[in-house]
Design a protein around this motif. Sequence first.
Motif, PDB file in Angstrom:
ATOM      1  N   LEU A 226      -6.527   0.403  -3.628  1.00 32.27           N
ATOM      2  CA  LEU A 226      -6.311   1.713  -2.789  1.00 32.27           C
ATOM      3  C   LEU A 226      -5.812   2.599  -3.887  1.00 32.27           C
TER       4      LEU A 226
ATOM      5  N   ALA B 288       0.880  -1.181  -0.129  1.00 30.50           N
ATOM      6  CA  ALA B 288       0.181  -0.012  -0.100  1.00 30.50           C
ATOM      7  C   ALA B 288       0.889   1.228  -0.147  1.00 30.50           C
TER       8      ALA B 288
ATOM      9  N   ALA C 174      -4.088  -3.160  -1.573  1.00 27.05           N
ATOM     10  CA  ALA C 174      -3.291  -2.300  -1.634  1.00 27.05           C
ATOM     11  C   ALA C 174      -3.238  -1.557  -3.044  1.00 27.05           C
TER      12      ALA C 174
ATOM     13  N   VAL D 172      -3.821   4.126   6.469  1.00 24.61           N
ATOM     14  CA  VAL D 172      -3.961   2.458   6.087  1.00 24.61           C
ATOM     15  C   VAL D 172      -3.604   1.727   7.071  1.00 24.61           C
TER      16      VAL D 172
END
Length: 403
Positions: free
Chosen positions: A306, A18, A303, A154
Amino acid sequence: MRHTHAVVIGGGIGGLTAAIALHRRGWSVTVLERATALAPVGAAIGLAPNSQRALDVIGLGDRVRTLAAWQGDGGMRTPRGRWIARLDARATAERYGGPLVLLHRATLVGLLADALPDGAVRTATAATLTDPGAPDRPAVVTTPDGPLEAGLVVAADGINSATRRTLFPDHPGPAYSGYTTWRLVIPAPGPFTPHETWGPGRLWGSHPLKDGRVYAYAMATAPAGVRADDEKAELLRRFQGWHDPIPAILDAVRSDVILRHDVHFMKVPLPAFHRGRVALLGDAAHAMQPTLAQGGNQAIEDAVVLGQYAPVGIDVHRALAAYTVDRLPRTTAIVRQAARAGRLATLGSAPVAALRNSLMAAVSRFGPGIVLRGFDGIADWAPPAPTYAADSHDLPEQHITNR
């Protein structure tokens, strides 16, 4: 209000992926890891074509395929060694557009960490979400060195995620699956054909790594929290008399390198994977049983998705709503499919387990496509392409929810 700092809680595979995805989308990232080093708990990880395509988005797919052992040949066996089903690496790659690969988790973590800017990862740093943020204020993460404000947080803090409990205090959390697992990596005691072997109430798998070691894992029904004084002796008791190379692996392994973990999973899905300026991913969002080998794969997918939805400058609340709409249905379905596979794999009655194996052998005679069909819709996934510029505040209506 424009905030361009993203804080990632957790330095595992999902959190590091991420951080890379967000950094590539313009965010200044900080990864906070409680442990004193990025030393992943676990042994090896299988990466299916779906997660490899996600890694391609952040420029690491080719490197992973170079470092990993390609998988796919072998198949399923009975404890006495009879083949239940044979798999073919070429058939797998043709069906899903790429190979299955296997590498040590530490190798993958090192590769991910190296792709981040110097100083982005802070180890030995416990982090607590103290404010999830709102449209008019940043989120706040408290550390021993003081608070950090962030336009995006996150939470990749694992199956026992404290962040999840903060965001969704009424959720029951993960449930026990009814079985425990063992994992180990040792020098291969000799050549062998990769396999997963199913017996009554337990299974064993052995797979080669590219560096000459073997990754082996076992699974068996057991009460939660029970541990043996000597896990090697426990494995010998449970898998005595099973086919080669299992005896040779057990003879070569030391008890202190055997990892044992009870398996918990998110039986009840979360209502959303976000709240405020905070996104949950990986085990923190949708812990699943390992029977489909998709836990880490789905964290990598999370990840990258996102990152695709949340370039710097986007309306974070709308982007996170889109992330939930994209990821929650898919991962919920995979959690449930993995649970069904877990029940099938751990049938405890010997006659019922023998019937299961016979039925699987009969089905496999129709070709490898029948055996692989269970991964349709999983391994053939591809990441969404960015559909809007970083300074756009427009999202498709189907990706907008009020949370």
